[in-house]
Scaffold this motif. Structure first.
Motif, PDB file in Angstrom:
ATOM      1  N   GLN A  58      20.371 -45.696 -50.409  1.00 17.42           N
ATOM      2  CA  GLN A  58      19.288 -45.847 -49.429  1.00 17.42           C
ATOM      3  C   GLN A  58      19.222 -47.289 -48.920  1.00 17.42           C
ATOM      4  N   LEU A  59      19.410 -48.248 -49.818  1.00 21.60           N
ATOM      5  CA  LEU A  59      19.412 -49.658 -49.408  1.00 21.60           C
ATOM      6  C   LEU A  59      20.569 -49.947 -48.447  1.00 21.60           C
ATOM      7  N   GLN A  60      21.727 -49.350 -48.689  1.00 23.68           N
ATOM      8  CA  GLN A  60      22.875 -49.535 -47.797  1.00 23.68           C
ATOM      9  C   GLN A  60      22.573 -48.975 -46.410  1.00 23.68           C
ATOM     10  N   GLN A  61      21.989 -47.797 -46.365  1.00 18.83           N
ATOM     11  CA  GLN A  61      21.644 -47.193 -45.078  1.00 18.83           C
ATOM     12  C   GLN A  61      20.595 -48.027 -44.347  1.00 18.83           C
ATOM     13  N   THR A  62      19.612 -48.510 -45.078  1.00 18.60           N
ATOM     14  CA  THR A  62      18.560 -49.342 -44.472  1.00 18.60           C
ATOM     15  C   THR A  62      19.159 -50.633 -43.914  1.00 18.60           C
ATOM     16  N   ALA A  63      20.086 -51.226 -44.651  1.00 19.74           N
ATOM     17  CA  ALA A  63      20.732 -52.463 -44.187  1.00 19.74           C
ATOM     18  C   ALA A  63      21.523 -52.198 -42.907  1.00 19.74           C
ATOM     19  N   GLN A  64      22.225 -51.070 -42.840  1.00 20.26           N
ATOM     20  CA  GLN A  64      22.982 -50.733 -41.633  1.00 20.26           C
ATOM     21  C   GLN A  64      22.042 -50.497 -40.457  1.00 20.26           C
ATOM     22  N   ARG A  91      21.008 -55.971 -33.643  1.00 19.44           N
ATOM     23  CA  ARG A  91      22.043 -56.073 -32.609  1.00 19.44           C
ATOM     24  C   ARG A  91      21.502 -55.560 -31.274  1.00 19.44           C
ATOM     25  N   ASP A  92      20.848 -54.416 -31.299  1.00 21.14           N
ATOM     26  CA  ASP A  92      20.297 -53.853 -30.065  1.00 21.14           C
ATOM     27  C   ASP A  92      19.267 -54.786 -29.442  1.00 21.14           C
ATOM     28  N   ALA A  93      18.396 -55.344 -30.277  1.00 20.28           N
ATOM     29  CA  ALA A  93      17.367 -56.252 -29.767  1.00 20.28           C
ATOM     30  C   ALA A  93      17.970 -57.544 -29.219  1.00 20.28           C
ATOM     31  N   ALA A  94      19.026 -58.019 -29.839  1.00 22.77           N
ATOM     32  CA  ALA A  94      19.654 -59.270 -29.397  1.00 22.77           C
ATOM     33  C   ALA A  94      20.528 -59.068 -28.156  1.00 22.77           C
TER      34      ALA A  94
END
Length: 164
Positions: A100-106, A113-116
């Motif tokens: 779950q932590l890996q998915q949250t990090a992705q 990235r989208d916001a930037a």
């Protein structure tokens, strides 16, 4: 014969009008301009840093989880059935939490990235619009999509507009 010459003259007038209204098309290397923008370089650096930080955190947790599994495997023979079941359930829960932590990090990385990217793309698109209007281009097409390019190249004009 006179009708034929009148028809010929009419066709020539239509062709002349069509030529006078020809559309001006330019191409540009959109990706090259985007990559040359300092904002893109900064965004890439920031995202790489964020990704590395998250990756390092996840790696530490994964290593701790692996050590715990190894410890369990070493101690499993000494445990009762109830203790083994409890420990296995605990390890499964920890594995699910790690996934779950890996998915949250992705997801966090994708959101960042989208916001930037949005303001950078908006800035580039505004520069393309200004150049197109200033040079009376009806269309500006990405040159990477072209098989043959023989017309105007707006890439240097857009770079100049962006101060690159």
């Amino acid at each position: 014969m006179k009708k034929l010459s009148v028809l010929f003259a009419a066709v020539m007038m239509f062709m002349a009008v069509g030529t006078a209204n020809a559309q001006k098309i330019a191409s540009m290397d959109y990706e090259a301009v985007l990559a040359a923008m300092p904002e893109t370089k900064k965004m890439t650096t920031d995202l790489d840093t964020f990704s590395k930080t998250k990756g390092d955190e996840l790696q530490k947790q994964a290593e701790a989880f692996q050590k715990e599994i190894q410890q369990y495997q070493a101690d499993a023979a000494k445990m009762t059935e109830a203790q083994r079941n409890t420990k296995e359930a605990d390890l499964q829960k920890k594995q699910q939490n790690l996934q779950q932590l890996q998915q949250t990090a992705q997801q966090d990385l994708a959101q960042r990235r989208d916001a930037a990217v949005k303001p950078i793309i908006d800035k580039l698109n505004n520069a393309v619009s200004k150049v197109a209007k200033a040079n009376n281009f009806d269309f500006v097409i990405d040159s990477t999509a072209l098989i043959y390019k023989g017309g105007a190249d707006a890439t240097p004009l857009v770079k100049k507009e962006l101060g690159l």
